[in-house]
Design a protein around this motif. Structure first.
Motif, short mmCIF file in Angstrom:
data_model
loop_
_atom_site.label_atom_id
_atom_site.label_comp_id
_atom_site.label_asym_id
_atom_site.label_seq_id
_atom_site.Cartn_x
_atom_site.Cartn_y
_atom_site.Cartn_z
N ARG A 79 -6.48 8.56 0.24
CA ARG A 79 -6.40 8.30 1.68
C ARG A 79 -4.99 8.58 2.17
O ARG A 79 -4.01 8.17 1.55
CB ARG A 79 -6.77 6.85 1.96
CG ARG A 79 -6.67 6.48 3.44
CD ARG A 79 -6.96 5.00 3.64
NE ARG A 79 -6.75 4.61 5.02
CZ ARG A 79 -6.73 3.35 5.45
NH1 ARG A 79 -6.93 2.37 4.59
NH2 ARG A 79 -6.53 3.07 6.72
N ASP A 94 -6.22 6.47 -3.84
CA ASP A 94 -7.61 6.80 -3.54
C ASP A 94 -7.73 8.03 -2.64
O ASP A 94 -8.80 8.32 -2.10
CB ASP A 94 -8.32 5.61 -2.89
CG ASP A 94 -7.73 5.23 -1.54
OD1 ASP A 94 -6.75 5.88 -1.09
OD2 ASP A 94 -8.22 4.26 -0.93
N MET A 125 -2.12 7.67 4.18
CA MET A 125 -1.65 6.45 4.85
C MET A 125 -0.73 6.76 6.02
O MET A 125 -0.74 6.06 7.04
CB MET A 125 -0.91 5.57 3.84
CG MET A 125 -1.76 5.12 2.66
SD MET A 125 -3.22 4.20 3.18
CE MET A 125 -2.47 2.79 3.98
N GLN A 185 2.59 2.61 -3.24
CA GLN A 185 1.75 3.31 -4.21
C GLN A 185 1.55 4.79 -3.85
O GLN A 185 0.95 5.54 -4.61
CB GLN A 185 0.38 2.64 -4.29
CG GLN A 185 0.43 1.17 -4.71
CD GLN A 185 -0.93 0.50 -4.61
OE1 GLN A 185 -1.93 1.14 -4.32
NE2 GLN A 185 -0.97 -0.79 -4.85
N CYS A 186 2.04 5.18 -2.68
CA CYS A 186 1.78 6.53 -2.18
C CYS A 186 2.69 7.57 -2.83
O CYS A 186 3.79 7.27 -3.30
CB CYS A 186 1.98 6.59 -0.66
SG CYS A 186 0.72 5.71 0.28
N ALA A 227 -2.32 7.73 -0.72
CA ALA A 227 -2.58 6.61 -1.63
C ALA A 227 -3.35 7.10 -2.86
O ALA A 227 -3.89 8.21 -2.86
CB ALA A 227 -3.38 5.53 -0.90
N ARG A 254 0.83 -1.20 0.00
CA ARG A 254 0.00 0.00 0.00
C ARG A 254 0.86 1.26 0.00
O ARG A 254 0.61 2.21 -0.74
CB ARG A 254 -0.90 -0.03 1.22
CG ARG A 254 -1.95 1.07 1.29
CD ARG A 254 -3.04 0.87 0.29
NE ARG A 254 -4.21 1.68 0.61
CZ ARG A 254 -5.08 2.09 -0.28
NH1 ARG A 254 -4.92 1.77 -1.54
NH2 ARG A 254 -6.13 2.81 0.09
#
Length: 497
Positions: free
Chosen positions: A76, A74, A78, A56-57, A72, A53
């Motif tokens: 969000r 989406d 993280m 991908q940030c 992220a 996860r």
């Protein structure tokens, strides 16, 4: 006990005679880390973050909050950090892949003090995919991950393990880890099968500490040994360790790090809320941490009020911090204004062809339960005798993001930002329309919004009507009551999302 020393460059995080906030899922976010530092913690670990996860940030400097956010696809956040903790925060990751671990470590290394690999958590969240405690049975992979990180990043690398069924195997693993060049080893004094009700094995931690030359951080003493700040030293000596790491004792009352003694739970919770609001912590996460602090008082009147709260504003109301919340929102908006050229809001309307656009995003927590911008726009359209707003939504294949355009009075409005769902995209479009029209969108910060007031009036009238129906002979029959409840629930069902 011999002190473990290591050659460190200036400014590098050391692990001798330190008290650390342990990594805890859902607890170790920025507000709790900052509170622990305020109370005297030397080192704070973030919650375990999974490498897939995090890889991908993208790194984003948040000028409004004065933070660095790792966001992220989406949208969000993280991992959020700030300058106050930069020299103290350890980034803990869950990983089972050396190269992916290195990718994540290099992404965050300039914003943290050290990198840690979780090799001790026995929960499925961590062990799936060979991470967490699953690594304990694969020393070759442990060695590959840690060696890759030590060679590939400039910051200290550590790991956190649990003890193995035999003392010999535990010491052997610790020696193998030491050879990778790590700066410290945290040892939870229980096996992966044991739980908090089992006693912590201080003798095994001590054996590890005597067998290696790097600092050993003792973990697992919250229930048995640590009840106050003075107990931290007792646990450290009992385990023969260089430092101590606290999880549950700090989660229950982070003022355990205060050398002056514990503070009242009420003052600690208020201080935590202030950090949570200051750094825009998600309300559900804030509520979770507060409930952990309440422990057996979670069913008290205060606990029940907290459980019912759904937004940061409502949480503040439970604790009498309404004025603080309002002042914070005002400061936040003022800072947004000052950061934008010419003093204009960053969401100032801009025409793109025949569409009015703004750069705004829909945040559900900013609105009262069951009240949304779409509802306000529909209500306004009815009052102005206009046709019902029409939404047209598209999805882009790249990241499956959504963008919606709403048409009202033959004029179009949309946000330039893409949302994670069709419903959120429609709400964002409604926000753009309402702001362009100068109509209230009903945010929590605007409690006197017309639709909210209207709903309250309708509820009062319904209650009064029900009381009149009951009269001196008690409540109406069950079928009447069921019918009324069904009728009242319809508006809520229409506007979810």
């Amino acid at each position: 006990m011999k002190e473990k020393m290591m050659g460190q460059g200036a400014g590098r995080l050391g692990f001798c005679r330190k008290a650390a906030l342990a990594p805890m899922v859902r607890v170790g976010t920025l507000p709790m880390r900052l509170l622990a530092l305020e109370y005297g913690a030397d080192i704070v670990y973030c919650e375990e973050l999974i490498d897939i996860r995090m890889a991908q940030c993208r790194r984003v400097v948040n000028e409004v909050l004065e933070t660095v956010d790792f966001v992220a696809p989406d949208e969000r956040v993280m991992f959020r950090t700030c300058l106050r903790e930069k020299d103290h925060v350890v980034f803990q990751m869950g990983t089972a892949d050396p190269q992916r671990a290195l990718t994540v470590a290099q992404l965050v290394e300039n914003d943290v003090a050290a990198i840690d690999v979780n090799m001790g958590c026995p929960k499925e969240y961590s062990t799936k995919g060979g991470m967490g405690a699953a690594l304990l049975s694969d020393p070759d992979k442990i060695e590959a991950i840690l060696s890759t990180l030590v060679k590939g990043v400039s910051k200290p690398v550590t790991c956190k393990i649990r003890i193995l069924p035999s003392l010999e195997d535990t010491v052997s693993l610790a020696k193998r880890i030491e050879k990778t060049g790590v700066a410290a080893i945290a040892v939870h004094g229980r096996t992966k099968e044991e739980r908090p009700q089992h006693p912590v094995h201080c003798d095994v931690i001590k054996a590890v500490a005597q067998a290696v030359s790097v600092p050993v951080i003792a973990n697992g003493g919250s229930l048995d040994l640590v009840k106050s700040h003075g107990d931290i030293q007792v646990f450290r000596e009992a385990a023969g360790a260089s430092s101590v790491m606290l999880a549950r004792a700090a989660m229950w009352n982070p003022s355990v790090f205060r050398c002056q003694g514990l503070l009242s739970l009420e003052s600690v919770m208020e201080a935590y809320i202030r950090y949570a609001v200051r750094y825009e912590n998600h309300a559900s996460n804030t509520k979770y941490c507060l409930c952990q602090m309440l422990r057996d008082r979670v069913e008290s009147p205060l606990g029940k009020q907290l459980h019912a709260a759904q937004t940061s504003a409502e949480i503040c109301e439970v604790f009498g911090l309404q004025e603080f919340y309002s002042e914070h929102r005002a400061r936040l908006l003022a800072r947004q204004d000052s950061l934008h050229t010419g003093g204009q809001r960053p969401d100032r309307p801009v025409m793109e062809g025949d569409v009015t656009t703004m750069s705004v995003r829909f945040h559900r927590r900013e609105y009262p339960p069951q009240i949304t911008p779409k509802m306000h726009l529909l209500e306004w359209s009815r009052r102005e005798k206009l046709e019902q707003p029409a939404y047209e939504t598209v999805q882009r294949p790249l990241d499956r993001g959504f963008q919606s355009t709403v048409t009202v009075a033959e004029k179009k409005y949309r946000s330039t930002l893409w949302e994670k769902s069709k419903k959120f995209a429609e709400q964002a479009a409604a926000v753009v329309c309402l702001r362009s029209l100068g109509v209230s969108e009903g945010r929590v910060a605007d409690p006197e919004a017309e639709l909210v007031s209207k709903r309250k009036r309708e509820e009062r009238r319904a209650d009064q009507s029900e009381e009149e129906k009951e009269g001196p002979h008690g409540p109406p029959n069950a079928s009447d009551s069921t019918s009324r409840k069904r009728h009242q629930s319809k508006p809520q069902e229409e506007v979810k999302g």
